[in-house]
Write a protein that holds these residues in place. Sequence first.
Motif, mmCIF file in Angstrom:
data_model
loop_
_atom_site.group_PDB
_atom_site.id
_atom_site.type_symbol
_atom_site.label_atom_id
_atom_site.label_comp_id
_atom_site.label_asym_id
_atom_site.label_seq_id
_atom_site.Cartn_x
_atom_site.Cartn_y
_atom_site.Cartn_z
ATOM 1 N N HIS A 106 0.859 -1.121 0.137
ATOM 2 C CA HIS A 106 -0.085 -0.075 -0.032
ATOM 3 C C HIS A 106 0.784 1.405 -0.109
ATOM 4 O O HIS A 106 0.569 2.129 0.609
ATOM 5 N N GLY A 107 2.035 1.259 -0.469
ATOM 6 C CA GLY A 107 2.860 2.387 -0.321
ATOM 7 C C GLY A 107 3.993 2.537 -1.680
ATOM 8 O O GLY A 107 3.888 1.405 -2.565
ATOM 9 N N THR A 108 4.884 3.201 -1.745
ATOM 10 C CA THR A 108 6.002 3.326 -2.622
ATOM 11 C C THR A 108 7.402 3.079 -2.100
ATOM 12 O O THR A 108 8.274 2.886 -3.054
ATOM 13 N N THR A 109 7.385 3.079 -1.047
ATOM 14 C CA THR A 109 8.954 3.070 -0.317
ATOM 15 C C THR A 109 9.287 1.558 -0.795
ATOM 16 O O THR A 109 8.737 0.679 -0.606
ATOM 17 N N VAL A 110 10.558 1.494 -1.469
ATOM 18 C CA VAL A 110 11.164 0.043 -1.821
ATOM 19 C C VAL A 110 11.818 -0.520 -0.618
ATOM 20 O O VAL A 110 12.758 0.226 0.035
ATOM 21 N N PRO A 117 23.391 -14.358 10.114
ATOM 22 C CA PRO A 117 23.590 -15.800 10.722
ATOM 23 C C PRO A 117 22.648 -16.446 11.875
ATOM 24 O O PRO A 117 22.551 -17.637 12.017
ATOM 25 N N ASP A 118 22.418 -15.260 12.689
ATOM 26 C CA ASP A 118 21.957 -15.923 13.924
ATOM 27 C C ASP A 118 20.239 -15.582 13.742
ATOM 28 O O ASP A 118 19.545 -15.927 14.974
ATOM 29 N N GLY A 119 19.741 -15.151 12.816
ATOM 30 C CA GLY A 119 18.201 -15.218 12.694
ATOM 31 C C GLY A 119 17.672 -13.767 12.855
ATOM 32 O O GLY A 119 16.336 -13.701 12.554
ATOM 33 N N TYR A 120 18.558 -12.753 13.113
ATOM 34 C CA TYR A 120 17.890 -11.457 13.226
ATOM 35 C C TYR A 120 17.698 -10.882 12.096
ATOM 36 O O TYR A 120 18.526 -11.032 11.068
ATOM 37 N N LYS A 121 16.263 -10.150 11.846
ATOM 38 C CA LYS A 121 15.881 -9.505 10.746
ATOM 39 C C LYS A 121 16.637 -8.313 10.442
ATOM 40 O O LYS A 121 16.599 -7.618 11.398
ATOM 41 N N ILE A 122 16.945 -7.604 9.092
ATOM 42 C CA ILE A 122 17.417 -6.428 8.852
ATOM 43 C C ILE A 122 16.593 -5.914 7.825
ATOM 44 O O ILE A 122 16.474 -6.562 6.739
ATOM 45 N N GLU A 123 15.767 -4.957 8.100
ATOM 46 C CA GLU A 123 14.987 -4.358 6.853
ATOM 47 C C GLU A 123 15.884 -3.294 6.097
ATOM 48 O O GLU A 123 16.760 -2.474 6.722
ATOM 49 N N LEU A 124 15.955 -3.352 4.971
ATOM 50 C CA LEU A 124 16.835 -2.451 3.910
ATOM 51 C C LEU A 124 15.754 -1.413 3.485
ATOM 52 O O LEU A 124 14.658 -1.926 2.866
ATOM 53 N N ILE A 125 15.948 -0.232 3.554
ATOM 54 C CA ILE A 125 15.065 0.720 3.094
ATOM 55 C C ILE A 125 15.719 1.308 2.040
ATOM 56 O O ILE A 125 16.903 2.043 2.379
ATOM 57 N N GLN A 126 15.288 1.511 0.880
ATOM 58 C CA GLN A 126 15.872 2.528 -0.263
ATOM 59 C C GLN A 126 15.705 3.946 0.021
ATOM 60 O O GLN A 126 14.698 4.456 0.088
ATOM 61 N N ARG A 127 16.991 4.650 0.293
ATOM 62 C CA ARG A 127 17.084 6.023 0.646
ATOM 63 C C ARG A 127 17.692 6.820 -0.688
ATOM 64 O O ARG A 127 18.448 6.342 -1.456
#
Length: 127
Positions: A106-110, A117-127
Amino acid sequence: MNYLHTMVRVKNLDDSIAFYKLLGMRELRRNDVPAGKYTLAFVGFDDNAHGQAEIELTYNYGEDDGYEVGSGFGHFAVGVPDVAAACEKVRAGGGKVTREAGPVQHGTTVIAFVQDPDGYKIELIQR
């Protein structure tokens, strides 16, 4: 006041540092504490003396089986110039992409999501 760091426990310090380097971070400093049976490594884009928050990776000697990520933790977020290229770099380095690059619902942000390796999530946000 300023935000300094977030600490996560890791099962293999070298693997974790290698992963965060794929995102453009570097090891800022390390503190080995044999008496306490742990090693701390701080990674980031710049040290917090310059106003940048860091990730503190904590390796406890002998804890090589890993840790449960927990249901309360969500993710780290990292701004990148090209999310798709960052995903490819993570994938080429042996990392896991859990959500491919694309617009947020519902948006435009990529955005995309990768997992360390330990299962922690990282969100990559296009800037």
